[in-house]
Write a protein that holds these residues in place. Structure first.
Motif, PDB file in Angstrom:
ATOM      1  N   UNK A 141       1.138 -33.109 -47.308  1.00  0.00           N
ATOM      2  CA  UNK A 141       0.640 -32.433 -46.109  1.00  0.00           C
ATOM      3  C   UNK A 141       1.255 -33.015 -44.842  1.00  0.00           C
ATOM      4  N   UNK A 142       1.389 -34.326 -44.777  1.00  0.00           N
ATOM      5  CA  UNK A 142       1.964 -34.971 -43.595  1.00  0.00           C
ATOM      6  C   UNK A 142       3.426 -34.582 -43.407  1.00  0.00           C
ATOM      7  N   UNK A 143       4.204 -34.594 -44.491  1.00  0.00           N
ATOM      8  CA  UNK A 143       5.622 -34.225 -44.391  1.00  0.00           C
ATOM      9  C   UNK A 143       5.751 -32.750 -44.011  1.00  0.00           C
ATOM     10  N   UNK A 144       4.912 -31.902 -44.614  1.00  0.00           N
ATOM     11  CA  UNK A 144       4.956 -30.476 -44.271  1.00  0.00           C
ATOM     12  C   UNK A 144       4.630 -30.251 -42.805  1.00  0.00           C
ATOM     13  N   UNK A 145       3.571 -30.874 -42.335  1.00  0.00           N
ATOM     14  CA  UNK A 145       3.161 -30.697 -40.938  1.00  0.00           C
ATOM     15  C   UNK A 145       4.241 -31.180 -39.981  1.00  0.00           C
TER      16      UNK A 145
ATOM     17  N   UNK B  55      14.631 -25.376 -28.039  1.00  0.00           N
ATOM     18  CA  UNK B  55      16.069 -25.598 -27.924  1.00  0.00           C
ATOM     19  C   UNK B  55      16.915 -24.515 -28.586  1.00  0.00           C
ATOM     20  N   UNK B  56      16.269 -23.499 -29.136  1.00  0.00           N
ATOM     21  CA  UNK B  56      17.010 -22.388 -29.726  1.00  0.00           C
ATOM     22  C   UNK B  56      17.721 -22.738 -31.025  1.00  0.00           C
ATOM     23  N   UNK B  57      17.340 -23.823 -31.664  1.00  0.00           N
ATOM     24  CA  UNK B  57      17.933 -24.189 -32.948  1.00  0.00           C
ATOM     25  C   UNK B  57      16.802 -24.561 -33.902  1.00  0.00           C
ATOM     26  N   UNK B  58      17.134 -24.978 -35.074  1.00  0.00           N
ATOM     27  CA  UNK B  58      16.106 -25.375 -36.032  1.00  0.00           C
ATOM     28  C   UNK B  58      16.720 -26.073 -37.214  1.00  0.00           C
ATOM     29  N   UNK B  59      15.863 -26.549 -38.082  1.00  0.00           N
ATOM     30  CA  UNK B  59      16.309 -27.215 -39.296  1.00  0.00           C
ATOM     31  C   UNK B  59      16.033 -26.251 -40.450  1.00  0.00           C
ATOM     32  N   UNK B  60      17.091 -25.737 -41.040  1.00  0.00           N
ATOM     33  CA  UNK B  60      16.940 -24.748 -42.115  1.00  0.00           C
ATOM     34  C   UNK B  60      16.203 -25.337 -43.319  1.00  0.00           C
ATOM     35  N   UNK B  61      16.406 -26.584 -43.594  1.00  0.00           N
ATOM     36  CA  UNK B  61      15.787 -27.221 -44.759  1.00  0.00           C
ATOM     37  C   UNK B  61      14.270 -27.360 -44.602  1.00  0.00           C
ATOM     38  N   UNK B  62      13.779 -27.256 -43.390  1.00  0.00           N
ATOM     39  CA  UNK B  62      12.354 -27.423 -43.124  1.00  0.00           C
ATOM     40  C   UNK B  62      11.512 -26.402 -43.886  1.00  0.00           C
ATOM     41  N   UNK B  63      11.947 -25.168 -43.922  1.00  0.00           N
ATOM     42  CA  UNK B  63      11.170 -24.124 -44.596  1.00  0.00           C
ATOM     43  C   UNK B  63      11.156 -24.325 -46.101  1.00  0.00           C
ATOM     44  N   UNK B  64      12.311 -24.635 -46.675  1.00  0.00           N
ATOM     45  CA  UNK B  64      12.366 -24.864 -48.118  1.00  0.00           C
ATOM     46  C   UNK B  64      11.549 -26.087 -48.516  1.00  0.00           C
TER      47      UNK B  64
ATOM     48  N   UNK C 128       9.001 -27.407 -46.918  1.00  0.00           N
ATOM     49  CA  UNK C 128       7.576 -27.119 -46.749  1.00  0.00           C
ATOM     50  C   UNK C 128       7.042 -26.273 -47.896  1.00  0.00           C
ATOM     51  N   UNK C 129       7.807 -25.266 -48.308  1.00  0.00           N
ATOM     52  CA  UNK C 129       7.379 -24.406 -49.420  1.00  0.00           C
ATOM     53  C   UNK C 129       7.247 -25.223 -50.702  1.00  0.00           C
ATOM     54  N   UNK C 130       8.225 -26.051 -51.002  1.00  0.00           N
ATOM     55  CA  UNK C 130       8.195 -26.869 -52.206  1.00  0.00           C
ATOM     56  C   UNK C 130       7.018 -27.844 -52.188  1.00  0.00           C
ATOM     57  N   UNK C 131       6.825 -28.512 -51.067  1.00  0.00           N
ATOM     58  CA  UNK C 131       5.722 -29.477 -50.962  1.00  0.00           C
ATOM     59  C   UNK C 131       4.361 -28.791 -51.038  1.00  0.00           C
ATOM     60  N   UNK C 132       4.265 -27.584 -50.474  1.00  0.00           N
ATOM     61  CA  UNK C 132       2.993 -26.862 -50.519  1.00  0.00           C
ATOM     62  C   UNK C 132       2.630 -26.510 -51.954  1.00  0.00           C
ATOM     63  N   UNK C 133       3.594 -26.031 -52.716  1.00  0.00           N
ATOM     64  CA  UNK C 133       3.338 -25.685 -54.113  1.00  0.00           C
ATOM     65  C   UNK C 133       2.890 -26.922 -54.894  1.00  0.00           C
ATOM     66  N   UNK C 134       3.589 -28.036 -54.718  1.00  0.00           N
ATOM     67  CA  UNK C 134       3.216 -29.265 -55.418  1.00  0.00           C
ATOM     68  C   UNK C 134       1.837 -29.746 -54.980  1.00  0.00           C
ATOM     69  N   UNK C 135       1.546 -29.677 -53.675  1.00  0.00           N
ATOM     70  CA  UNK C 135       0.249 -30.134 -53.174  1.00  0.00           C
ATOM     71  C   UNK C 135      -0.890 -29.309 -53.783  1.00  0.00           C
ATOM     72  N   UNK C 136      -0.719 -28.002 -53.861  1.00  0.00           N
ATOM     73  CA  UNK C 136      -1.760 -27.138 -54.411  1.00  0.00           C
ATOM     74  C   UNK C 136      -2.042 -27.474 -55.876  1.00  0.00           C
TER      75      UNK C 136
END
Length: 161
Positions: free
Chosen positions: A17-21, A34-43, A45-53
């Motif tokens: 949860x902490x890493x996802x948040x 800043x008009x940019x982002x980290x593409x890996x953030x979504x993947x 978060x999705x992976x960690x959410x599934x494992x957390x559940x």
């Protein structure tokens, strides 16, 4: 469930949860600020959410924290044989559902071995793997309860209004 295992599962869920948040927060700030982002953030978060559940679902089973319809069983308290038969039926139903979930999750793990996530490159088998592990763990716990003849926890009756 032992206290050490309980603390480990709680710590693992908290870390996920902490890493996802943090990942989502940083990504939102970068996108809108800043008009940019980290593409890996979504993947990630999705992976960690599934494992957390699924870690949470596995940890909740021995604690008796899954949804329970104890109000349907309360009338059987005065009929011990009927309650015992219902307990066996419930445990067998849990084991059957876990076997079905494990079978489907295993099929997805096998399919996911040959493909990788777009950004992080992890094997897609890591997404259904926690479902497989959770189903096996809960089935084994239910089987152990069935073998030992453990009674159902009807302590949730105080939650019924």
């Amino acid at each position: 469930m032992s206290e050490t295992l309980r603390k480990c599962t709680d710590a693992l869920m908290a870390a996920c949860l902490a890493v996802m948040a943090l990942a989502v927060f940083v990504n939102v700030v970068l996108r809108y600020g800043f008009g940019s982002g980290i593409a890996a953030s979504e993947e990630l978060s999705r992976l960690l959410f599934v494992w957390m559940v699924f870690v949470g679902a596995t940890a909740a089973y021995p604690r008796g924290e899954h949804m329970a319809f104890t109000s349907l069983l309360l009338p059987l308290r005065s009929k011990p044989r009927a309650l015992q038969a219902m307990t066996v039926l419930i445990r067998l139903s849990v084991i059957t559902a876990c076997v079905l979930l494990a079978w489907g999750a295993w099929q997805q793990v096998v399919v996911g071995m040959d493909s990788h996530s777009v950004v992080l490159g992890y094997p897609m088998a890591l997404l259904p793997l926690p479902a497989l592990l959770c189903a096996v763990a809960i089935a084994l716990m239910a089987l152990w309860q069935l073998i030992r003849g453990e009674a159902l926890d009807l302590g949730h009756e105080v939650d019924v209004e």
